[in-house]
Design a protein around this motif. Sequence first.
Motif, PDB file in Angstrom:
ATOM      1  N   ARG A 101      41.788  59.419  -5.318  1.00  0.00           N
ATOM      2  CA  ARG A 101      41.180  58.918  -6.286  1.00  0.00           C
ATOM      3  C   ARG A 101      41.542  60.121  -7.512  1.00  0.00           C
ATOM      4  NH1 ARG A 101      36.484  55.931  -7.175  1.00  0.00           N
ATOM      5  NH2 ARG A 101      35.644  56.526  -5.159  1.00  0.00           N
ATOM      6  N   ARG A 102      41.477  61.239  -7.293  1.00  0.00           N
ATOM      7  CA  ARG A 102      41.542  62.419  -8.185  1.00  0.00           C
ATOM      8  C   ARG A 102      43.117  62.264  -8.544  1.00  0.00           C
ATOM      9  NH1 ARG A 102      38.151  64.996  -4.477  1.00  0.00           N
ATOM     10  NH2 ARG A 102      40.039  66.195  -3.461  1.00  0.00           N
ATOM     11  N   SER A 103      43.867  61.937  -7.742  1.00  0.00           N
ATOM     12  CA  SER A 103      45.167  61.790  -8.256  1.00  0.00           C
ATOM     13  C   SER A 103      45.468  60.814  -9.294  1.00  0.00           C
ATOM     14  CB  SER A 103      46.175  61.468  -6.934  1.00  0.00           C
ATOM     15  OG  SER A 103      47.580  61.323  -7.550  1.00  0.00           O
ATOM     16  N   PHE A 104      44.986  59.566  -8.997  1.00  0.00           N
ATOM     17  CA  PHE A 104      45.000  58.468 -10.244  1.00  0.00           C
ATOM     18  C   PHE A 104      44.282  58.957 -11.385  1.00  0.00           C
ATOM     19  CE2 PHE A 104      45.484  55.429  -6.425  1.00  0.00           C
ATOM     20  CZ  PHE A 104      46.497  54.893  -6.854  1.00  0.00           C
ATOM     21  N   LEU A 105      43.137  59.729 -11.237  1.00  0.00           N
ATOM     22  CA  LEU A 105      42.097  60.141 -12.526  1.00  0.00           C
ATOM     23  C   LEU A 105      43.105  61.099 -13.276  1.00  0.00           C
ATOM     24  CD1 LEU A 105      38.751  60.363 -10.794  1.00  0.00           C
ATOM     25  CD2 LEU A 105      39.640  58.786 -12.554  1.00  0.00           C
ATOM     26  N   ALA A 106      44.110  61.696 -12.645  1.00  0.00           N
ATOM     27  CA  ALA A 106      45.105  62.593 -13.608  1.00  0.00           C
ATOM     28  C   ALA A 106      46.049  61.956 -13.772  1.00  0.00           C
ATOM     29  CB  ALA A 106      45.255  63.942 -12.436  1.00  0.00           C
ATOM     30  N   ASN A 107      46.471  60.882 -13.677  1.00  0.00           N
ATOM     31  CA  ASN A 107      47.664  60.110 -14.143  1.00  0.00           C
ATOM     32  C   ASN A 107      47.424  59.358 -15.392  1.00  0.00           C
ATOM     33  OD1 ASN A 107      49.673  58.497 -14.302  1.00  0.00           O
ATOM     34  ND2 ASN A 107      50.102  57.967 -12.148  1.00  0.00           N
ATOM     35  N   ASP A 108      48.046  59.644 -16.506  1.00  0.00           N
ATOM     36  CA  ASP A 108      47.904  59.068 -17.771  1.00  0.00           C
ATOM     37  C   ASP A 108      48.784  57.853 -18.357  1.00  0.00           C
ATOM     38  OD1 ASP A 108      45.709  60.326 -18.768  1.00  0.00           O
ATOM     39  OD2 ASP A 108      46.912  62.073 -19.230  1.00  0.00           O
ATOM     40  N   THR A 109      49.747  57.537 -16.911  1.00  0.00           N
ATOM     41  CA  THR A 109      50.683  56.613 -17.226  1.00  0.00           C
ATOM     42  C   THR A 109      49.969  55.231 -17.931  1.00  0.00           C
ATOM     43  OG1 THR A 109      51.906  57.409 -15.555  1.00  0.00           O
ATOM     44  CG2 THR A 109      52.245  54.958 -16.097  1.00  0.00           C
ATOM     45  N   VAL A 110      50.473  54.638 -18.996  1.00  0.00           N
ATOM     46  CA  VAL A 110      49.981  53.507 -19.643  1.00  0.00           C
ATOM     47  C   VAL A 110      50.735  52.419 -18.999  1.00  0.00           C
ATOM     48  CG1 VAL A 110      49.744  52.146 -21.686  1.00  0.00           C
ATOM     49  CG2 VAL A 110      49.514  54.676 -21.618  1.00  0.00           C
ATOM     50  N   TYR A 111      49.815  51.356 -18.458  1.00  0.00           N
ATOM     51  CA  TYR A 111      50.465  50.115 -18.057  1.00  0.00           C
ATOM     52  C   TYR A 111      49.851  48.994 -18.789  1.00  0.00           C
ATOM     53  CZ  TYR A 111      46.206  49.146 -15.173  1.00  0.00           C
ATOM     54  OH  TYR A 111      45.042  49.194 -14.761  1.00  0.00           O
ATOM     55  N   GLU A 112      50.546  47.626 -18.699  1.00  0.00           N
ATOM     56  CA  GLU A 112      49.959  46.358 -19.161  1.00  0.00           C
ATOM     57  C   GLU A 112      49.083  45.608 -18.149  1.00  0.00           C
ATOM     58  OE1 GLU A 112      51.611  42.513 -21.887  1.00  0.00           O
ATOM     59  OE2 GLU A 112      52.886  44.138 -21.310  1.00  0.00           O
ATOM     60  N   VAL A 113      47.885  45.106 -18.497  1.00  0.00           N
ATOM     61  CA  VAL A 113      47.187  44.599 -17.571  1.00  0.00           C
ATOM     62  C   VAL A 113      47.166  43.063 -17.714  1.00  0.00           C
ATOM     63  CG1 VAL A 113      44.642  43.858 -17.023  1.00  0.00           C
ATOM     64  CG2 VAL A 113      45.352  46.364 -18.122  1.00  0.00           C
ATOM     65  N   LYS A 114      47.383  42.575 -16.365  1.00  0.00           N
ATOM     66  CA  LYS A 114      47.223  41.055 -16.160  1.00  0.00           C
ATOM     67  C   LYS A 114      46.232  41.052 -15.081  1.00  0.00           C
ATOM     68  CE  LYS A 114      50.022  37.074 -14.519  1.00  0.00           C
ATOM     69  NZ  LYS A 114      51.327  36.734 -13.718  1.00  0.00           N
ATOM     70  N   ASP A 115      45.194  40.679 -15.915  1.00  0.00           N
ATOM     71  CA  ASP A 115      43.792  40.468 -15.110  1.00  0.00           C
ATOM     72  C   ASP A 115      43.307  38.963 -15.270  1.00  0.00           C
ATOM     73  OD1 ASP A 115      41.242  40.784 -13.669  1.00  0.00           O
ATOM     74  OD2 ASP A 115      40.961  42.815 -14.971  1.00  0.00           O
ATOM     75  N   TYR A 116      43.068  38.410 -14.220  1.00  0.00           N
ATOM     76  CA  TYR A 116      42.338  37.032 -14.332  1.00  0.00           C
ATOM     77  C   TYR A 116      40.852  36.955 -14.276  1.00  0.00           C
ATOM     78  CZ  TYR A 116      47.128  35.605 -12.714  1.00  0.00           C
ATOM     79  OH  TYR A 116      48.436  35.402 -12.650  1.00  0.00           O
ATOM     80  N   GLY A 117      40.221  38.048 -13.943  1.00  0.00           N
ATOM     81  CA  GLY A 117      38.965  38.197 -13.889  1.00  0.00           C
ATOM     82  C   GLY A 117      38.160  38.397 -15.138  1.00  0.00           C
ATOM     83  N   ALA A 118      36.752  38.274 -14.881  1.00  0.00           N
ATOM     84  CA  ALA A 118      35.902  38.504 -16.124  1.00  0.00           C
ATOM     85  C   ALA A 118      35.764  39.836 -16.581  1.00  0.00           C
ATOM     86  CB  ALA A 118      34.493  38.015 -15.546  1.00  0.00           C
ATOM     87  N   GLY A 119      36.239  40.817 -15.845  1.00  0.00           N
ATOM     88  CA  GLY A 119      36.213  42.117 -16.214  1.00  0.00           C
ATOM     89  C   GLY A 119      37.110  42.420 -17.277  1.00  0.00           C
ATOM     90  N   SER A 120      38.221  41.765 -17.635  1.00  0.00           N
ATOM     91  CA  SER A 120      39.435  41.908 -18.426  1.00  0.00           C
ATOM     92  C   SER A 120      38.780  41.605 -19.892  1.00  0.00           C
ATOM     93  CB  SER A 120      40.422  41.203 -18.226  1.00  0.00           C
ATOM     94  OG  SER A 120      40.350  39.672 -18.296  1.00  0.00           O
TER      95      SER A 120
END
Length: 257
Positions: A47-66
Motif C-alpha cells: 500500500r505504501r508503495s502505491f501511496l508514493a506513486n504519483d503516476t496519473v491514469y485515466e479511470v474507466k469505472d462503471y460503479g457509483a464511486g466514479s
Amino acid sequence: MLLLPYLKHLLFAKGPHGVHSPFVFKLITEVLREQRTEPWSRIEAARRSFLANDTVYEVKDYGAGSKGLQKTRTYARAVASSAMPRKKGEALHLLVEHLQPSGLLEIGTHFGIGTLYLSEPLHSTKKIKTLEGDPTHASEARKLFHLFQKENIELVEGNFNDTLPTTLNAFPECQLVYVDGNHTEEATLRYFELLLQHKNITCIVLDDIYWSKGMMRAWKQICADSRIELSLDFYWFGVVFLNGRMRKEHFNLYLPR
C-alpha cells in the motif's frame, strides 16, 4: 459514508454481552480480536508503495464511486481514497480464516490490496476469483498478485454485468463472496439475486452498506429477505449467512479491532 447512521450505530450497536448467539459471540470475542503482524505488514508495504506513486491514469469505472470524481487520478489518490483500509482488511482476513470457504469471489478488485487480505488465510489450492472493470486497476493488481506469488487468484476483467453471471456459472466451489463494486441500490440488489442462485454460497460480505441512502435501503432489504438466516451489521460492512440452518437473527455490532 453518512454521519447520522454512524452515530445511531455507535448508540445502538452491541458488544459481546448483548449477544446470545454462540456463533456470533465467538466471532466477536475470539475470531475478530486476533492480533497479527504478518502477513499484514507486507500488504501494508505494498500500500505504501502505491501511496508514493504519483503516476496519473485515466479511470474507466462503471460503479457509483466514479460519479463526481475526475476522470484522471494518480495511483496515490486512488489507493488513499478507495483501497481497503487496514482495519477492515484485518477483520475480513480473520473472518475468511475462520470460515475457510472452499472458494472465494470478490466483486471489485481495485489495485488488489483487499484481495490480498482476503486471500492470505486460504491455502494455495483454493480458488479465488476477483472481478475488476478498470484496465489500469486490473493490470496493477495482476502485478501485485504475481509479486505475492498468488497463483490461485484469477482476475476477470470487464463490466460486472457481463462477468459476474459467467464467473458464477464456472465457479461451483464458491462459498464466500465479498461485494465491493458499483455501490448503487439497484446494482447491489441485482448482484444479491444472482449470488443467491448459486447453490453453494453460504456467506456474503457487502462493503459500504452506509455509503448512501440507496445502499442503506438495499442492505435493509437484504437483511429482511427470508432466504437470509443471520445478518451482522458492522457499519463499515455487513455480513449475511445462508444455507447454514441457523435461525433468522440480526445484530448491530461493534467491530472489535
